[in-house]
Write an enzyme that holds these catalytic residues in place. Structure first.
Site, PDB file in Angstrom:
ATOM      1  N   HIS A   1      15.434  12.134  -8.022  1.00 10.79           N
ATOM      2  CA  HIS A   1      16.549  12.613  -7.190  1.00 10.79           C
ATOM      3  C   HIS A   1      17.667  13.141  -8.093  1.00 10.79           C
ATOM      4  O   HIS A   1      18.112  12.450  -9.028  1.00 10.79           O
ATOM      5  CB  HIS A   1      17.122  11.461  -6.350  1.00 10.79           C
ATOM      6  CG  HIS A   1      16.227  10.988  -5.239  1.00 10.79           C
ATOM      7  ND1 HIS A   1      15.064  11.628  -4.870  1.00 10.79           N
ATOM      8  CD2 HIS A   1      16.354   9.931  -4.391  1.00 10.79           C
ATOM      9  CE1 HIS A   1      14.506  10.977  -3.849  1.00 10.79           C
ATOM     10  NE2 HIS A   1      15.265   9.944  -3.550  1.00 10.79           N
TER      11      HIS A   1
ATOM     12  N   SER B   1       8.770  12.162  -2.522  1.00 14.44           N
ATOM     13  CA  SER B   1       8.229  10.787  -2.571  1.00 14.44           C
ATOM     14  C   SER B   1       9.230   9.783  -2.003  1.00 14.44           C
ATOM     15  O   SER B   1       8.848   8.676  -1.636  1.00 14.44           O
ATOM     16  CB  SER B   1       7.837  10.391  -3.996  1.00 14.44           C
ATOM     17  OG  SER B   1       8.975  10.422  -4.843  1.00 14.44           O
TER      18      SER B   1
ATOM     19  N   GLU C   1      20.801   8.859   5.772  1.00 11.98           N
ATOM     20  CA  GLU C   1      20.932   8.773   4.305  1.00 11.98           C
ATOM     21  C   GLU C   1      22.383   8.912   3.838  1.00 11.98           C
ATOM     22  O   GLU C   1      22.825   8.181   2.950  1.00 11.98           O
ATOM     23  CB  GLU C   1      20.063   9.873   3.682  1.00 11.98           C
ATOM     24  CG  GLU C   1      19.762   9.681   2.228  1.00 11.98           C
ATOM     25  CD  GLU C   1      18.617   8.692   1.966  1.00 11.98           C
ATOM     26  OE1 GLU C   1      18.218   7.950   2.886  1.00 11.98           O
ATOM     27  OE2 GLU C   1      18.145   8.671   0.827  1.00 11.98           O
TER      28      GLU C   1
ATOM     29  N   CYS D   1      17.747   4.780  -2.847  1.00 12.60           N
ATOM     30  CA  CYS D   1      17.316   5.412  -4.103  1.00 12.60           C
ATOM     31  C   CYS D   1      18.364   6.351  -4.708  1.00 12.60           C
ATOM     32  O   CYS D   1      18.426   6.502  -5.930  1.00 12.60           O
ATOM     33  CB  CYS D   1      16.001   6.141  -3.885  1.00 12.60           C
ATOM     34  SG  CYS D   1      15.879   6.973  -2.311  1.00 12.60           S
TER      35      CYS D   1
ATOM     36  N   SER E   1      -4.207  -2.785   7.461  1.00 10.95           N
ATOM     37  CA  SER E   1      -4.762  -3.007   6.119  1.00 10.95           C
ATOM     38  C   SER E   1      -5.264  -4.428   5.903  1.00 10.95           C
ATOM     39  O   SER E   1      -6.116  -4.661   5.032  1.00 10.95           O
ATOM     40  CB  SER E   1      -3.686  -2.711   5.072  1.00 10.95           C
ATOM     41  OG  SER E   1      -3.199  -1.393   5.209  1.00 10.95           O
TER      42      SER E   1
ATOM     43  N   THR F   1       0.801  -1.225   0.000  1.00 14.45           N
ATOM     44  CA  THR F   1       0.000   0.000   0.000  1.00 14.45           C
ATOM     45  C   THR F   1       0.837   1.280   0.000  1.00 14.45           C
ATOM     46  O   THR F   1       0.300   2.367  -0.174  1.00 14.45           O
ATOM     47  CB  THR F   1      -0.920   0.027   1.238  1.00 14.45           C
ATOM     48  OG1 THR F   1      -0.105  -0.249   2.388  1.00 14.45           O
ATOM     49  CG2 THR F   1      -2.024  -1.005   1.132  1.00 14.45           C
TER      50      THR F   1
ATOM     51  N   LYS G   1      24.231   5.702   4.501  1.00 15.05           N
ATOM     52  CA  LYS G   1      23.814   4.630   3.589  1.00 15.05           C
ATOM     53  C   LYS G   1      24.427   4.837   2.211  1.00 15.05           C
ATOM     54  O   LYS G   1      24.959   3.902   1.607  1.00 15.05           O
ATOM     55  CB  LYS G   1      22.282   4.638   3.434  1.00 15.05           C
ATOM     56  CG  LYS G   1      21.536   3.975   4.563  1.00 15.05           C
ATOM     57  CD  LYS G   1      20.065   3.838   4.156  1.00 15.05           C
ATOM     58  CE  LYS G   1      19.151   4.276   5.245  1.00 15.05           C
ATOM     59  NZ  LYS G   1      17.770   4.447   4.865  1.00 15.05           N
TER      60      LYS G   1
ATOM     61  N   ARG H   1      16.633  17.213   1.286  1.00 15.13           N
ATOM     62  CA  ARG H   1      15.262  16.990   0.783  1.00 15.13           C
ATOM     63  C   ARG H   1      14.777  18.309   0.155  1.00 15.13           C
ATOM     64  O   ARG H   1      14.915  19.374   0.784  1.00 15.13           O
ATOM     65  CB  ARG H   1      14.344  16.594   1.939  1.00 15.13           C
ATOM     66  CG  ARG H   1      12.941  16.205   1.524  1.00 15.13           C
ATOM     67  CD  ARG H   1      12.848  14.839   0.888  1.00 15.13           C
ATOM     68  NE  ARG H   1      13.105  13.765   1.834  1.00 15.13           N
ATOM     69  CZ  ARG H   1      13.423  12.518   1.464  1.00 15.13           C
ATOM     70  NH1 ARG H   1      13.516  12.198   0.193  1.00 15.13           N
ATOM     71  NH2 ARG H   1      13.654  11.596   2.371  1.00 15.13           N
TER      72      ARG H   1
HETATM   73  N1  LIG Z   1      10.107   5.976  -1.581  1.00 19.65           N
HETATM   74  C1  LIG Z   1      11.294   5.771  -2.185  1.00 19.65           C
HETATM   75  O1  LIG Z   1      11.699   6.529  -3.098  1.00 19.65           O
HETATM   76  C2  LIG Z   1      12.164   4.624  -1.788  1.00 19.65           C
HETATM   77  C3  LIG Z   1      13.272   4.343  -2.583  1.00 19.65           C
HETATM   78  C4  LIG Z   1      14.110   3.280  -2.253  1.00 19.65           C
HETATM   79  C5  LIG Z   1      13.827   2.509  -1.171  1.00 19.65           C
HETATM   80  N2  LIG Z   1      12.744   2.798  -0.384  1.00 19.65           N
HETATM   81  C6  LIG Z   1      12.504   1.934   0.758  1.00 19.65           C
HETATM   82  O2  LIG Z   1      11.346   1.138   0.499  1.00 19.65           O
HETATM   83  C7  LIG Z   1      10.673   0.870   1.733  1.00 19.65           C
HETATM   84  C8  LIG Z   1       9.220   1.333   1.623  1.00 19.65           C
HETATM   85  O3  LIG Z   1       9.204   2.732   1.377  1.00 19.65           O
HETATM   86  P1  LIG Z   1       7.873   3.542   1.018  1.00 19.65           P
HETATM   87  O4  LIG Z   1       8.348   4.864   0.577  1.00 19.65           O
HETATM   88  O5  LIG Z   1       6.991   2.745   0.128  1.00 19.65           O
HETATM   89  O6  LIG Z   1       7.172   3.632   2.468  1.00 19.65           O
HETATM   90  P2  LIG Z   1       5.633   3.921   2.841  1.00 19.65           P
HETATM   91  O7  LIG Z   1       4.966   4.713   1.760  1.00 19.65           O
HETATM   92  O8  LIG Z   1       5.652   4.479   4.209  1.00 19.65           O
HETATM   93  O9  LIG Z   1       4.962   2.439   2.867  1.00 19.65           O
HETATM   94  C9  LIG Z   1       5.253   1.505   3.886  1.00 19.65           C
HETATM   95  C10 LIG Z   1       4.511   0.201   3.609  1.00 19.65           C
HETATM   96  O10 LIG Z   1       4.838  -0.740   4.655  1.00 19.65           O
HETATM   97  C11 LIG Z   1       3.622  -1.234   5.212  1.00 19.65           C
HETATM   98  N3  LIG Z   1       3.814  -1.587   6.616  1.00 19.65           N
HETATM   99  C12 LIG Z   1       4.040  -0.782   7.681  1.00 19.65           C
HETATM  100  N4  LIG Z   1       4.152  -1.507   8.824  1.00 19.65           N
HETATM  101  C13 LIG Z   1       3.990  -2.810   8.459  1.00 19.65           C
HETATM  102  C14 LIG Z   1       3.986  -4.050   9.160  1.00 19.65           C
HETATM  103  N5  LIG Z   1       4.182  -4.108  10.473  1.00 19.65           N
HETATM  104  N6  LIG Z   1       3.775  -5.193   8.451  1.00 19.65           N
HETATM  105  C15 LIG Z   1       3.593  -5.169   7.116  1.00 19.65           C
HETATM  106  N7  LIG Z   1       3.566  -4.006   6.388  1.00 19.65           N
HETATM  107  C16 LIG Z   1       3.777  -2.856   7.055  1.00 19.65           C
HETATM  108  C17 LIG Z   1       2.620  -0.124   5.028  1.00 19.65           C
HETATM  109  O11 LIG Z   1       1.307  -0.685   5.120  1.00 19.65           O
HETATM  110  P3  LIG Z   1       0.023   0.124   5.697  1.00 19.65           P
HETATM  111  O12 LIG Z   1      -0.514   0.954   4.558  1.00 19.65           O
HETATM  112  O13 LIG Z   1      -0.911  -0.964   6.084  1.00 19.65           O
HETATM  113  O14 LIG Z   1       0.489   0.957   6.844  1.00 19.65           O
HETATM  114  C18 LIG Z   1       2.994   0.327   3.611  1.00 19.65           C
HETATM  115  O15 LIG Z   1       2.455  -0.578   2.677  1.00 19.65           O
HETATM  116  C19 LIG Z   1      11.479   1.592   2.834  1.00 19.65           C
HETATM  117  O16 LIG Z   1      12.393   0.705   3.401  1.00 19.65           O
HETATM  118  C20 LIG Z   1      12.208   2.676   2.050  1.00 19.65           C
HETATM  119  O17 LIG Z   1      13.391   3.091   2.694  1.00 19.65           O
HETATM  120  C21 LIG Z   1      11.897   3.818  -0.670  1.00 19.65           C
END
Ligand SMILES: NC(=O)c1ccc[n+]([C@@H]2O[C@H](COP(=O)([O-])OP(=O)(O)OC[C@H]3O[C@@H](n4cnc5c(N)ncnc54)[C@H](OP(=O)(O)O)[C@@H]3O)[C@@H](O)[C@H]2O)c1
Length: 366
Positions: free
Chosen positions: A246, A183, A206, A153, A40, A12, A209, A239
């Site tokens: 990016h 985002s 960041e 990213c 969810s 989600t 990493k 940011r």
């Molecule tokens: N955004 C980027 O550009 C980007 C790029 C590279 C890597 N990442 C990495 O990708 C990962 C996700 O990032 P995002 O930006 O998509 O984050 P996000 O929008 O905050 O989404 C987090 C997701 O994790 C779920 N979640 C939270 N707690 C959970 C649990 N206990 N069990 C199962 N699911 C759970 C949430 O579900 P609910 O909706 O149910 O809360 C949601 O689907 C992170 O590690 C981030 O560092 C992100």
């Protein structure tokens, strides 16, 4: 060819939504399972998710039920063998091993296991050979499952531009300053009052990493270990009020001197996946734009269907040797698209034929 069934954990969120967009009509993979948090689980996907992308939520996906976030929450035989994971690091640290232990190939976006010695941190154009590390994982030996990760990213777009330069000239030192889209912080991410008309010169963890992941990605696999790149890397991460994409300003010093023409040739001739016919691989992973004011996020982030890195403004640097700007799409090339490409390479290598030696719940009974 019959498509392989896949699941999305964290379906989600911002990255989870990109997975759905990229996998919906994928020729090799079919979305069969979605999970997110307990908030969810049990809802339909359209009830659980605030869809934020500029293509419609596919009707079939919107009607799917969001499953519990553990392998045991899915009836026997219905858990796909390939799980794309888009979880925050703390959650991933707890959940991803459960899926690997249950015999799944976990293709992860999170930082939780990126620097673990036996976990491959991979960008296929850069270090696909590191995928062999999965054979060192205890999950692989016990259940057939494993974890593969893609980088932060910012690191992905950057290493695409660096790899051909490292291969030809060797990198001695590198300075990078990022301008990262909102985002990248997930949804709802940074509060609008903090970012509108503003720049925030801090993103937790960041810089660390980015610095360490560049070392592992450009490192060498030897005796089932990655020897990190021997180069100094210094990162500043910021940011900015950009939706997606990016941008990174880079200054670089080489071990061997290079002319402008040699740098441009290194980028234009870089095509390590040519001929493999991977559905998500861009024809030209690094595109140079000669425009004086390019690359720009709004204009250039979708090059190569969002999978290419765009470089520009190559000029001499009075501190190091050369400086340039690199841009990539953070939720496509920087996240979901990167993981999908990793899975395509794993498929080509025959490493998605995960043997279901023991299911986790059976292991408890034995
Ligand atoms: N955004 C980027 O550009 C980007 C790029 C590279 C890597 N990442 C990495 O990708 C990962 C996700 O990032 P995002 O930006 O998509 O984050 P996000 O929008 O905050 O989404 C987090 C997701 O994790 C779920 N979640 C939270 N707690 C959970 C649990 N206990 N069990 C199962 N699911 C759970 C949430 O579900 P609910 O909706 O149910 O809360 C949601 O689907 C992170 O590690 C981030 O560092 C992100």
């Amino acid at each position: 060819m019959e498509r392989r069934k896949v699941g999305i954990l964290g379906a989600t969120g911002m990255v989870g939504q990109r997975f759905i967009q990229l996998l919906n009509n994928h020729p090799w993979f079919e979305i069969a399972w979605l999970a997110a948090s307990d908030r969810s689980a049990g809802k339909t996907y359209s009830e659980a998710c605030k869809w934020k992308l500029d293509t419609p939520l596919p009707g079939r996906i919107g009607g799917m039920t969001v499953m519990p976030n553990v392998p045991e929450g899915t009836p026997e035989g219905e858990l796909p063998k390939i799980i794309f994971a888009a979880l925050d690091a703390d959650v991933a640290r707890e959940l991803e091993p459960k899926f690997a232990a249950a015999g799944c190939a976990v293709v992860s976006n999170s930082s939780a296991f990126r620097m673990a010695p036996d976990v491959p941190l991979v960008v296929p154009e850069v270090n696909a050979d590191h995928l062999e590390l999965i054979e060192e994982q205890s999950w692989r030996r016990e259940s057939g499952g494993y974890i593969v990760t893609n980088p932060n990213c910012c690191a992905i777009g950057l290493v695409l531009a660096l790899k051909p330069l490292e291969a030809r000239f060797g990198i001695e030192s590198l300075f990078v300053s990022t301008m990262q889209a909102v985002s990248g912080a997930g949804y709802p991410g940074v509060a609008s009052l903090d970012i509108l008309g503003n720049v925030v010169p801090f993103i937790k963890n960041e810089e660390e990493k980015l610095q360490e992941e560049v070392g592992k990605l450009l490192g060498t696999l030897a005796s089932a270990k990655v020897e990190l790149l021997d180069a100094k890397v210094s990162a500043h991460c910021n940011r900015v009020a950009v939706e997606d994409g990016h941008t990174e300003c880079v200054s670089i010093k080489f071990k061997k001197k290079a002319t402008r023409e040699e740098v441009l040739a290194a980028w234009s001739e870089f095509a390590p996946l040519a001929g493999q016919r991977l559905p998500s691989a861009p024809d030209q992973p690094v595109e140079f734009d000669a425009g004086v004011d390019r690359p720009q996020p709004r204009l250039d982030r979708m090059r190569g269907n969002g999978m290419a890195s765009t470089v520009g403004r190559l000029r001499e640097c009075s501190l190091l040797d050369w400086k340039f700007v690199v841009l990539s799409h953070n939720t496509i090339r920087g996240a979901a698209g990167a993981a999908v490409l990793n899975a395509e390479v794993l498929a080509r290598l025959g490493k998605l034929e995960v043997k279901n030696r023991v299911r986790q719940r059976d292991a408890v009974l034995v």
